[in-house]
Design an enzyme around this catalytic site. Structure first.
Site, PDB file in Angstrom:
ATOM      1  N   GLY A  11       0.824  -1.205   0.000  1.00 49.49           N
ATOM      2  CA  GLY A  11       0.000   0.000   0.000  1.00 49.49           C
ATOM      3  C   GLY A  11       0.855   1.250   0.000  1.00 49.49           C
ATOM      4  O   GLY A  11       1.890   1.305   0.664  1.00 49.49           O
ATOM      5  N   ARG A  72       0.732  -5.470  -6.427  1.00 45.15           N
ATOM      6  CA  ARG A  72       0.922  -6.805  -5.857  1.00 45.15           C
ATOM      7  C   ARG A  72       1.557  -7.694  -6.917  1.00 45.15           C
ATOM      8  O   ARG A  72       1.361  -7.494  -8.112  1.00 45.15           O
ATOM      9  CB  ARG A  72      -0.412  -7.399  -5.423  1.00 45.15           C
ATOM     10  CG  ARG A  72      -1.221  -6.495  -4.489  1.00 45.15           C
ATOM     11  CD  ARG A  72      -0.616  -6.396  -3.115  1.00 45.15           C
ATOM     12  NE  ARG A  72      -1.397  -5.522  -2.238  1.00 45.15           N
ATOM     13  CZ  ARG A  72      -1.030  -5.189  -1.011  1.00 45.15           C
ATOM     14  NH1 ARG A  72       0.111  -5.635  -0.521  1.00 45.15           N
ATOM     15  NH2 ARG A  72      -1.796  -4.393  -0.279  1.00 45.15           N
ATOM     16  N   ASP A 103       5.473  -5.360   5.900  1.00 44.74           N
ATOM     17  CA  ASP A 103       6.014  -6.680   6.211  1.00 44.74           C
ATOM     18  C   ASP A 103       6.220  -7.552   4.976  1.00 44.74           C
ATOM     19  O   ASP A 103       7.260  -8.197   4.817  1.00 44.74           O
ATOM     20  CB  ASP A 103       5.082  -7.411   7.182  1.00 44.74           C
ATOM     21  CG  ASP A 103       5.199  -6.885   8.603  1.00 44.74           C
ATOM     22  OD1 ASP A 103       6.174  -6.167   8.891  1.00 44.74           O
ATOM     23  OD2 ASP A 103       4.310  -7.183   9.424  1.00 44.74           O
ATOM     24  N   THR A 125       4.071   2.528   5.638  1.00 50.14           N
ATOM     25  CA  THR A 125       2.682   2.107   5.754  1.00 50.14           C
ATOM     26  C   THR A 125       1.957   3.031   6.721  1.00 50.14           C
ATOM     27  O   THR A 125       2.512   3.407   7.753  1.00 50.14           O
ATOM     28  CB  THR A 125       2.553   0.651   6.267  1.00 50.14           C
ATOM     29  OG1 THR A 125       1.212   0.391   6.662  1.00 50.14           O
ATOM     30  CG2 THR A 125       3.466   0.388   7.450  1.00 50.14           C
ATOM     31  N   ASP A 127      -0.529   2.278   8.569  1.00 56.82           N
ATOM     32  CA  ASP A 127      -1.100   1.555   9.706  1.00 56.82           C
ATOM     33  C   ASP A 127      -0.213   1.574  10.949  1.00 56.82           C
ATOM     34  O   ASP A 127      -0.685   1.295  12.047  1.00 56.82           O
ATOM     35  CB  ASP A 127      -1.377   0.096   9.334  1.00 56.82           C
ATOM     36  CG  ASP A 127      -2.540  -0.051   8.364  1.00 56.82           C
ATOM     37  OD1 ASP A 127      -3.312   0.909   8.222  1.00 56.82           O
ATOM     38  OD2 ASP A 127      -2.660  -1.130   7.747  1.00 56.82           O
ATOM     39  N   ASP A 129       1.879  -0.620  11.760  1.00 57.44           N
ATOM     40  CA  ASP A 129       1.724  -1.969  12.295  1.00 57.44           C
ATOM     41  C   ASP A 129       3.011  -2.781  12.287  1.00 57.44           C
ATOM     42  O   ASP A 129       2.984  -4.009  12.388  1.00 57.44           O
ATOM     43  CB  ASP A 129       0.642  -2.718  11.507  1.00 57.44           C
ATOM     44  CG  ASP A 129       0.951  -2.803  10.016  1.00 57.44           C
ATOM     45  OD1 ASP A 129       1.916  -2.161   9.546  1.00 57.44           O
ATOM     46  OD2 ASP A 129       0.202  -3.506   9.298  1.00 57.44           O
ATOM     47  N   ARG A 171      -6.441  -3.160  10.099  1.00 55.95           N
ATOM     48  CA  ARG A 171      -7.051  -4.490  10.245  1.00 55.95           C
ATOM     49  C   ARG A 171      -6.624  -5.170  11.544  1.00 55.95           C
ATOM     50  O   ARG A 171      -7.439  -5.709  12.278  1.00 55.95           O
ATOM     51  CB  ARG A 171      -6.699  -5.376   9.048  1.00 55.95           C
ATOM     52  CG  ARG A 171      -7.457  -5.022   7.782  1.00 55.95           C
ATOM     53  CD  ARG A 171      -7.266  -6.092   6.730  1.00 55.95           C
ATOM     54  NE  ARG A 171      -5.884  -6.226   6.324  1.00 55.95           N
ATOM     55  CZ  ARG A 171      -5.316  -5.529   5.350  1.00 55.95           C
ATOM     56  NH1 ARG A 171      -6.027  -4.642   4.683  1.00 55.95           N
ATOM     57  NH2 ARG A 171      -4.049  -5.705   5.030  1.00 55.95           N
TER      58      ARG A 171
END
Length: 319
Positions: A11, A72, A103, A125, A127, A129, A171
């Site tokens: 992303g 992707r 990741d 990213t 997020d 995360d 998520r």
């Protein structure tokens, strides 16, 4: 080392362009060719590569998204695909590769490192995360986007005496909801790491209404539920009109904030330095205000931990 390649994968995140700019200009300053790889690992496999110069990265530090594009690549997940990528890297004379992403992107960098290509990973990213680093490139810009939306929703919610559930990305990690919720003054924050009590949220809405409060903002991370469903349940329990707003991919766009530009610039410069030192299979992180590096496998395997102190503060001050 004479040639370094750079790609963005997964992303997109605000600040990726600032990192690409830093990498390209650090390379050029040191007399190294820099090759831009379009559309991530998919572009690498297909040889969608071009040589960059100073002008290639002019006027991009303030732009969101990524000028290199991202995509992707199912093919890269296969052994045959990775071998194809390895051969393309050799054909273009690329001796070091810098990967900006999350990741999954880091796992791809590690696979290439195992095949003999020197690689460095930069965390990109919204997020936040990736547990090995305090903050990822793009996270703080996404927070600014969310709190801008919260402010506007509060205006209209106050005018009509409504509650509003704002669904944000995340998520498995609620950092974006938590930090934006605190910064935006949300009354309730719902994240996947912590169970939530819908009765407690309903009670808080009703208590606020009794003391004359005209709005109630609930920030919901997508991994904790759906805004539309939570909205219906809260409206049923409180009798107060409730709206649902899903911000979606608007959170990924926009001009990066100053912090993300600086973080990306420092990391891009450091990545080139590490490659020139012959280092490989490393991930860059910001820890306690310092740019550090660590083994990329260890970085991927580090579990993200919720900022429990901030979550507790959020609950205390949103009475």
């Amino acid at each position: 080392m004479r040639t370094i390649g750079v790609l963005t994968s997964g992303g997109d995140a605000p600040g990726m362009n600032a990192a690409v700019r830093s990498i390209a200009r650090t390379c050029i300053f040191n007399g190294i060719r820099v090759m831009g790889i379009r559309y991530g690992y998919d572009g690498l496999i297909n040889g969608n590569i071009y040589e960059m110069n100073v002008s290639s990265v002019a006027d991009i530090i303030q732009r969101g998204g990524t000028i290199l594009g991202s995509a992707r690549s199912d093919e890269f997940m296969t052994e045959a695909g990775r071998k194809k990528a390895f051969n393309i890297i050799k054909d273009f004379g690329i001796e070091g590769l810098i990967v900006i992403g999350g990741d999954g992107s880091f796992k791809g960098a590690k696979a290439l490192s195992d095949m003999g290509i020197k690689t460095i990973g930069l965390p990109g990213t919204i997020d936040n995360d990736m547990g090995y680093t305090d903050y990822t490139i793009g996270f703080w810009t996404a927070i600014e986007t969310v709190i801008d939306a919260i402010g506007k929703l509060r205006d209209t919610s106050s005018s009509h005496g409504r509650a509003n559930v704002v669904e944000v990305m995340g998520r498995n990690c609620g950092d974006l909801a938590l930090y934006a919720g605190v910064a935006g003054g949300a009354e309730s924050i719902v994240i996947p790491e912590e169970p939530f009590d819908i009765d407690a949220i309903s009670k808080k809405i009703l208590q606020g209404r009794k003391r004359g409060k005209r709005h109630h903002i609930i920030v919901l991370a997508e991994g904790a539920g759906k805004a539309s469903e939570l909205k219906e349940e809260l409206q049923k329990r409180t009798g107060i009109e409730t709206k649902a707003t899903m911000l979606g991919h608007v959170q990924r766009g926009g001009s990066p904030c100053a912090y993300d530009r600086i973080l990306a610039t420092e990391m891009g410069n450091k990545a080139v330095e590490l490659l020139l030192e012959g280092k490989s299979a490393l991930a860059l992180a910001t820890q306690r205000g310092q740019i550090v590096d660590m083994d990329i496998t260890e970085a991927v395997e580090t579990t993200n931990e919720l900022n429990q102190e901030l979550y507790s503060i959020a609950n205390e001050i949103s009475i």
